[in-house]
Design an enzyme around this catalytic site. Structure first.
Site, short mmCIF file in Angstrom:
data_model
loop_
_atom_site.label_atom_id
_atom_site.label_comp_id
_atom_site.label_asym_id
_atom_site.label_seq_id
_atom_site.Cartn_x
_atom_site.Cartn_y
_atom_site.Cartn_z
N ASP A 78 -2.27 6.15 -5.24
CA ASP A 78 -3.39 7.24 -5.64
C ASP A 78 -2.82 7.86 -7.02
O ASP A 78 -3.48 8.23 -7.46
CB ASP A 78 -3.52 7.99 -4.70
CG ASP A 78 -2.38 8.96 -4.24
OD1 ASP A 78 -2.89 10.25 -4.09
OD2 ASP A 78 -1.45 8.28 -3.77
N PHE A 112 0.68 -0.99 0.10
CA PHE A 112 -0.13 0.03 0.05
C PHE A 112 0.84 1.15 0.02
O PHE A 112 1.91 1.46 0.75
CB PHE A 112 -0.73 0.16 1.37
CG PHE A 112 -1.76 -1.03 1.62
CD1 PHE A 112 -1.16 -2.25 2.21
CD2 PHE A 112 -3.19 -0.92 1.15
CE1 PHE A 112 -2.44 -3.43 2.54
CE2 PHE A 112 -3.90 -1.97 1.50
CZ PHE A 112 -3.62 -3.15 1.80
N ASP A 113 0.30 2.26 -0.63
CA ASP A 113 1.14 3.62 -0.74
C ASP A 113 0.25 4.08 0.67
O ASP A 113 -0.69 3.60 1.20
CB ASP A 113 0.60 4.60 -1.52
CG ASP A 113 1.04 6.02 -1.83
OD1 ASP A 113 0.01 6.78 -2.29
OD2 ASP A 113 2.24 6.06 -0.88
N GLY A 114 0.77 5.34 1.17
CA GLY A 114 0.40 5.45 2.43
C GLY A 114 -0.66 6.88 2.17
O GLY A 114 -1.83 6.61 2.37
N PHE A 137 -1.27 -0.76 -4.26
CA PHE A 137 -2.09 0.23 -4.29
C PHE A 137 -1.43 1.69 -4.12
O PHE A 137 -0.78 1.92 -3.29
CB PHE A 137 -3.12 0.30 -3.24
CG PHE A 137 -4.20 -1.07 -3.30
CD1 PHE A 137 -3.75 -2.01 -2.55
CD2 PHE A 137 -5.02 -1.12 -4.10
CE1 PHE A 137 -4.54 -3.39 -2.50
CE2 PHE A 137 -6.08 -2.29 -4.07
CZ PHE A 137 -5.59 -3.33 -3.33
#
Lengths: 361, 261
Positions: free
Chosen positions: A322, A203-205, A320
């Site tokens: 954004d 995951f990105d943060g 993931f």
């Protein structure tokens, strides 16, 4: 953002549902090949995948765009006994199935499992080829919705979906707006060697696990303001982002392995891959996760370095982020990535504000 | 004694080719409520009547000399209703309903009227009436208060694969055959429209069975000439939420689930 399953149900609904539930149990028990019975949606971690993420339908999609729906459906029906090739979500789905196998060994009566649902806009006639393909690969997908063109959002909610993966960014955006964790999947050009014994999710943060509040500061006031702000508010938890609840659901399943002394051999591993730097802005992130009671197995702070090479080493089944910039970088080096269309990152590309053309109505 | 009266406000349909749908008085009108002018208020079947009319309109758009249209008849199933014939005719004409004719029968002979009028689908709010009709070989479906909130732009026919959904499921040979022929007729009508923007939509819901039962249902229906548009396989998941999104005008169950073998 998508909450974990609600508990409210009326008594009247319950008795009708119980009958269906018992009937389904009886059906699956009676099958000659022991197909495991799908769990009740409210107990399971429900992952909805679209047909184009589960299978490679690039050629068929082109046919649909060039020659229209009737030719497309006719083609699919003509070829319905030919299995489709795997798509970007295929390795992820196989990894989920492996986790289920391990969970069933440790907790044979539990329904806290992954439940994979095929959620497609396709016409039901195409469904025959999809079902044949699912059977060909032995995938445990027993639930599906073929909506024949209608929006899947209502059905996502009806199944209490924890994560929705699609190739259609409009549907994904709609899902996120409705509070359902969702991402647009991208296939990588390169083949990569993924683990078949451990589900690895990266995951990105900011704007994925966390809200985009800090990213707004970077974009609008620059990095220095960002560092100052993060240090000042180190002890104030960030607000949650669209995928926080999915991480939470993974954590819940992980703890079931820890409870049986399987921490070392846990078949789920999570990674945080963030452009933040550990020294100046990392603490807030870790403290936020702690305040949520969530664990992440590995936190990797890149301090602005490109994510691609690191992801290549991690080899997650899904990553993931954004920002399309990071998605593209990951894809180039063989990582299967999924874009989360949330927050201020959508208005920027490589740090520059995207000039939006006048919207045609 | 049954009497049949034509509605002079409505153009009569072709006897041989029309698909006759009989709707009971109690479904068309809210029998309890009459307004001052002795006109009955409309009941739960209204959206269905509107949508059947809509399908007819679209059929005529595709082919102005189309004969395979829905022919709606209003049927009374009780002596008391049978005696209200003039109020019923007046109310129907007052509301401009596309009802081709009226069949005034009682509880003893309404089944005969169904046969006599070549009815291919019987719609009622009464479970017993539906059961009786099904046993005599006329496919029936129950309407209820949910029917009142159905869309009126697309006829949504939902085929439920598991007998647990339809309370008056009956597996006699007669009912199966007639259900199959009704489905074939609907399939023919469906063929006249394209994949998108069709005024008629077929959906399969497999409640308790697995994907393979759904798959074979899709293929069996195909062999009857019914091209299903949407399919939902629930695997025991609660059907309430799914049905409330689907908003079917009516649910059919028997007649196709045992087509194979």
């Amino acid at each position: 953002m998508s909450e974990l399953k609600p508990e409210e149900e009326t008594a009247a609904d319950d008795s009708g549902e119980e009958k269906d539930w018992e009937a389904a149990k009886a059906f699956f028990d009676s099958l000659k090949t022991k197909v495991p019975r799908p769990p009740k949606p409210r107990n399971a971690v429900t992952i909805a995948v679209s047909s184009r993420t589960l299978f490679n339908m690039v050629a068929e999609r082109k046919l649909y765009q060039d020659e229209g729906v009737e030719k497309y459906v006719a083609f699919q029906v003509e070829h319905e006994n030919e299995p489709l090739k795997p798509g970007p979500a295929f390795p992820f789905v196989k990894a989920l199935m492996n986790v289920n196998t391990r969970l069933r060994q440790l907790y044979p009566d539990s329904e806290e499992l992954f439940d994979i649902v095929l959620m497609t806009n396709n016409h039901a006639q195409v469904g025959v080829r999809l079902i044949n393909s699912i059977n060909h690969y032995g995938l445990t997908i027993e639930r599906f919705c073929m909506t024949g063109g209608k929006s899947p959002i209502g059905y996502l909610k009806a199944y209490m979906t924890n994560l929705y993966l699609s190739k259609d960014s409009e549907k994904v955006t709609e899902a996120i707006d409705e509070g359902i964790a969702a991402a647009t999947m991208f296939m990588s050009e390169k083949e990569s060697d993924l683990s078949d014994s451990q589900l690895r999710v990266a995951f990105d943060g900011d704007a994925v696990l966390f809200s985009d509040e800090s990213e707004i500061i970077v974009k609008q006031h620059g990095l220095d303001s960002f560092f100052e702000h993060e240090q000042k508010f180190e002890n104030k938890p960030l607000a949650q982002g669209p995928l926080k609840c999915f991480l939470e659901a993974l954590g819940k399943l992980q703890r079931k392995f820890y409870a049986k002394n399987e921490r070392i051999d846990c078949p789920i591993r999570t990674f945080l891959v963030t452009a933040r730097s550990a020294a100046s802005s990392g603490a807030r992130v870790l403290k936020t996760l702690r305040s949520w009671g969530l664990e992440i197995d590995e936190a990797l702070f890149l301090a602005g370095a490109p994510k691609g090479p690191l992801l290549q080493k991690i080899r997650p089944h899904i990553f993931f982020d954004d920002q399309m910039f990071h998605i593209e970088g990951a894809k180039e080096l063989g990582t299967i990535s999924a874009h989360v269309p949330y927050g201020i990152g959508q208005k920027y590309h490589k740090g520059k504000l995207i000039q939006q053309p006048e919207k045609k109505e | 004694m049954v009497s049949t009266v034509q509605n002079s406000d409505v153009k009569q349909k072709d006897e041989d080719q029309a698909v006759v749908v009989a709707v009971t008085f109690a479904a068309v009108f809210d029998a309890e409520a009459e307004d001052d002018r002795d006109v009955y208020r409309l009941g739960v079947a209204l959206p269905l009547l509107q949508v059947l009319q809509r399908v007819n309109e679209r059929l005529l758009e595709e082919n102005p000399v189309e004969h395979q249209l829905f022919d709606i008849i209003l049927i009374t199933t009780e002596t008391r209703q049978q005696q209200q014939s003039s109020s019923i005719i007046n109310s129907t004409r007052h509301h401009g309903l596309e009802v081709g004719r009226f069949c005034f029968s009682s509880e003893d002979d309404f089944i005969e009227s169904l046969a006599h009028n070549n009815v291919q689908l019987f719609l009622t709010t009464d479970g017993n009436e539906a059961l009786q009709a099904t046993q005599q070989g006329v496919p029936s479906a129950l309407l209820d208060k949910n029917s009142a909130s159905c869309p009126s732009d697309q006829l949504r026919v939902v085929l439920c694969q598991d007998a647990t959904i339809q309370p008056n499921a009956d597996s006699s040979g007669a009912s199966k055959k007639s259900a199959q022929s009704f489905l074939t007729l609907l399939g023919q009508i469906r063929q006249k429209f394209g994949m998108f923007n069709s005024p008629l939509c077929f959906t399969i819901v497999t409640s308790c069975g697995g994907k393979d039962s759904c798959c074979s249902a899709l293929k069996s229906l195909r062999s009857l000439g019914v091209s299903v548009d949407e399919a939902y396989c629930l695997g025991g998941a609660p059907r309430g939420p799914i049905l409330s999104i689907l908003r079917p005008h009516f649910l059919l169950s028997d007649g196709f689930s045992q087509l194979e073998g």
